[in-house]
Every structure is written in structure tokens, then in C-alpha cells.
Scaffold this motif. Structure first.
Motif, PDB file in Angstrom:
ATOM      1  N   ASP A 168      -5.938  -2.087   0.619  1.00  0.00           N
ATOM      2  CA  ASP A 168      -4.941  -1.112   0.160  1.00  0.00           C
ATOM      3  C   ASP A 168      -5.383   0.316   0.448  1.00  0.00           C
ATOM      4  O   ASP A 168      -6.515   0.690   0.159  1.00  0.00           O
ATOM      5  N   VAL A 169      -4.466   1.086   1.009  1.00  0.00           N
ATOM      6  CA  VAL A 169      -4.707   2.504   1.270  1.00  0.00           C
ATOM      7  C   VAL A 169      -3.531   3.273   0.692  1.00  0.00           C
ATOM      8  O   VAL A 169      -2.368   2.967   0.979  1.00  0.00           O
ATOM      9  N   GLN A 170      -3.829   4.259  -0.128  1.00  0.00           N
ATOM     10  CA  GLN A 170      -2.803   5.125  -0.703  1.00  0.00           C
ATOM     11  C   GLN A 170      -2.697   6.364   0.178  1.00  0.00           C
ATOM     12  O   GLN A 170      -3.703   7.013   0.458  1.00  0.00           O
ATOM     13  N   VAL A 171      -1.484   6.672   0.632  1.00  0.00           N
ATOM     14  CA  VAL A 171      -1.238   7.853   1.455  1.00  0.00           C
ATOM     15  C   VAL A 171      -0.472   8.851   0.607  1.00  0.00           C
ATOM     16  O   VAL A 171       0.527   8.499  -0.031  1.00  0.00           O
ATOM     17  N   LYS A 172      -0.953  10.103   0.568  1.00  0.00           N
ATOM     18  CA  LYS A 172      -0.295  11.165  -0.188  1.00  0.00           C
ATOM     19  C   LYS A 172      -0.047  12.334   0.751  1.00  0.00           C
ATOM     20  O   LYS A 172      -0.866  12.602   1.633  1.00  0.00           O
ATOM     21  N   PHE A 173       1.056  13.020   0.533  1.00  0.00           N
ATOM     22  CA  PHE A 173       1.345  14.166   1.394  1.00  0.00           C
ATOM     23  C   PHE A 173       1.973  15.304   0.617  1.00  0.00           C
ATOM     24  O   PHE A 173       2.617  15.098  -0.408  1.00  0.00           O
ATOM     25  N   LYS A 174       1.726  16.500   1.134  1.00  0.00           N
ATOM     26  CA  LYS A 174       2.381  17.721   0.676  1.00  0.00           C
ATOM     27  C   LYS A 174       2.712  18.478   1.955  1.00  0.00           C
ATOM     28  O   LYS A 174       1.807  18.893   2.692  1.00  0.00           O
ATOM     29  N   PHE A 209      -8.906   5.136  -0.130  1.00  0.00           N
ATOM     30  CA  PHE A 209      -9.157   3.697  -0.078  1.00  0.00           C
ATOM     31  C   PHE A 209     -10.411   3.431  -0.907  1.00  0.00           C
ATOM     32  O   PHE A 209     -11.098   4.356  -1.333  1.00  0.00           O
ATOM     33  N   ARG A 210     -10.696   2.162  -1.148  1.00  0.00           N
ATOM     34  CA  ARG A 210     -11.881   1.806  -1.917  1.00  0.00           C
ATOM     35  C   ARG A 210     -12.894   1.139  -0.989  1.00  0.00           C
ATOM     36  O   ARG A 210     -12.551   0.228  -0.251  1.00  0.00           O
ATOM     37  N   GLN A 211     -14.137   1.628  -1.068  1.00  0.00           N
ATOM     38  CA  GLN A 211     -15.233   1.009  -0.337  1.00  0.00           C
ATOM     39  C   GLN A 211     -16.248   0.558  -1.366  1.00  0.00           C
ATOM     40  O   GLN A 211     -16.770   1.378  -2.125  1.00  0.00           O
ATOM     41  N   ALA A 252       1.912   3.320  -0.329  1.00  0.00           N
ATOM     42  CA  ALA A 252       0.755   2.479  -0.026  1.00  0.00           C
ATOM     43  C   ALA A 252       0.993   1.700   1.264  1.00  0.00           C
ATOM     44  O   ALA A 252       2.125   1.326   1.581  1.00  0.00           O
ATOM     45  N   ILE A 253      -0.104   1.491   1.994  1.00  0.00           N
ATOM     46  CA  ILE A 253      -0.063   0.613   3.162  1.00  0.00           C
ATOM     47  C   ILE A 253      -1.228  -0.363   3.055  1.00  0.00           C
ATOM     48  O   ILE A 253      -2.164  -0.149   2.273  1.00  0.00           O
ATOM     49  N   LYS A 254      -1.174  -1.409   3.855  1.00  0.00           N
ATOM     50  CA  LYS A 254      -2.281  -2.351   4.003  1.00  0.00           C
ATOM     51  C   LYS A 254      -2.946  -2.020   5.337  1.00  0.00           C
ATOM     52  O   LYS A 254      -2.299  -2.105   6.389  1.00  0.00           O
ATOM     53  N   ARG A 255      -4.204  -1.621   5.322  1.00  0.00           N
ATOM     54  CA  ARG A 255      -4.870  -1.188   6.544  1.00  0.00           C
ATOM     55  C   ARG A 255      -4.923  -2.285   7.601  1.00  0.00           C
ATOM     56  O   ARG A 255      -4.801  -2.004   8.799  1.00  0.00           O
TER      57      ARG A 255
END
Length: 186
Positions: free
Chosen positions: A171-177, A35-37, A149-152
Motif C-alpha cells: 500500500d502506498v498513500q499518495v497526497k497532493f497539494k 509507504f511502510r518499510q 491509495a495505490i498498490k505498488r
């Protein structure tokens, strides 16, 4: 003496092997978020999560995926900041310690690519999400990767003074492996 030969034992063992469900390998898996702060990207990840999988890549539509994430395991790499994440304004782990994703539909797109549609629940808020997933297989391990992406604020993450998206972006980007053993071949 020929009648004592256990004919049922090999038959019973074969279905158990065929019905073995794919299993997550947490030590080789990661769920991360960015996310961006104040305009600066901040990266974090969850240290504890699990998945229940019933999935055959050749019959994706019949599959089911449930992912549970311990919100208290979120880390940004700083103990003081991590202590804030568990508070009611952010993840409120005392009230709702776990986030979940429950698939409602899985669709094969070809070339090892899939689409998982489902319900994402965080802090009691449920939203429909569509998650693109790419599968790769090597050495008995299937690796599922993707990002969405989700909206927090849709999940009440960052309440009170933290609703201000000029400080912490929505905006929050979620990444997974996710490393998985026991999955059928692609």
C-alpha cells in the motif's frame, strides 16, 4: 480618419483572456507519497511535475486534467536511497521516465469537492483510479488537495526481491497539494 480606428483589436483580446487555461504553480505545489518499510512509515515526494488543465468548477463534467510526474525526481531525503529509486526494480526511469494521470471523468460533489476518475500510468502499467479532490480559493490561487491509495505491485514498483510485501508494504498513500492560477470561481 475615423475608418482607421481598430475595431477588431478589443474584440480579439477579450476571447483570449476568457479562454486562458488554468496553470499549475509548481513552486507552491507538492506531490507526496507514504509507504511502510518494515512497519515504519517512509515519506517521499516528487520534485518535478506538471499539469495541463482545462477545468471550470461550475462545469466539471466538461473538464480535462493531465498530470505528468518525472519519476527520477522522487526523493526520500537520502541521496543513497534516492539513487536506488531510479533503478529498474523501482521506477526504471531510463526506460519509463514519466508517470501520468489522465482524467476520463470529472464530477462535482458540492461544497468545493470533486471526484476525478482517470488512468494512472506508472512503468507502462495502466490502472483506473478515483481521486477525491477538494478545491479552495484565495487571492487568485486555487488550491487542489486530495489523497488516494495505490498498490505498488500493480505498477511493478519493487520488482525481484522487493516484491516481498513483508519488507516494503504494497500500500502506498499518495497526497497532493496543487496551486493553480487562472481558474474560474467556485
Amino acid at each position: 480618419m475615423a475608418q482607421t480606428k481598430p475595431a477588431a483589436a478589443p474584440v480579439a483580446a477579450a476571447p483570449a483572456t476568457a479562454a486562458a487555461a488554468p496553470k499549475l504553480v509548481p513552486a507552491q505545489s507538492d506531490i507526496a507519497f507514504t509507504f511502510r518499510q518494515m512497519g515504519v512509515p517512509v515519506d517521499g515526494h516528487f520534485k518535478k511535475f506538471d499539469a495541463q488543465l482545462a477545468f471550470d468548477p461550475k462545469n466539471a463534467a466538461a473538464g480535462k486534467v493531465t498530470l505528468s510526474i518525472e519519476l527520477g525526481s522522487a526523493t526520500l531525503g537520502d541521496a543513497a536511497t534516492d539513487a536506488e529509486l531510479v533503478k529498474p526494480e523501482w521506477f526504471n526511469v531510463k526506460k519509463v521516465p514519466t508517470a501520468t494521470f489522465q482524467s476520463t471523468a470529472l464530477k462535482a460533489l458540492g461544497g468545493g469537492k470533486f471526484e476525478a476518475t482517470g488512468k494512472l500510468t506508472i512503468k507502462g502499467q495502466v490502472k483506473d483510479v478515483v481521486v477525491p479532490v477538494a478545491l479552495a480559493q484565495a487571492g487568485g490561487t486555487t488550491t487542489a488537495t486530495g489523497a488516494f491509495a495505490i498498490k505498488r505491485l500493480d505498477f511493478n514498483i519493487g520488482e525481484g526481491e522487493w516484491k516481498d510485501t513483508s519488507i516494503v508494504a504494497n500500500d502506498v498513500q499518495v497526497k497532493f497539494k496543487l496551486a493553480i492560477t487562472g481558474m474560474a470561481p467556485l
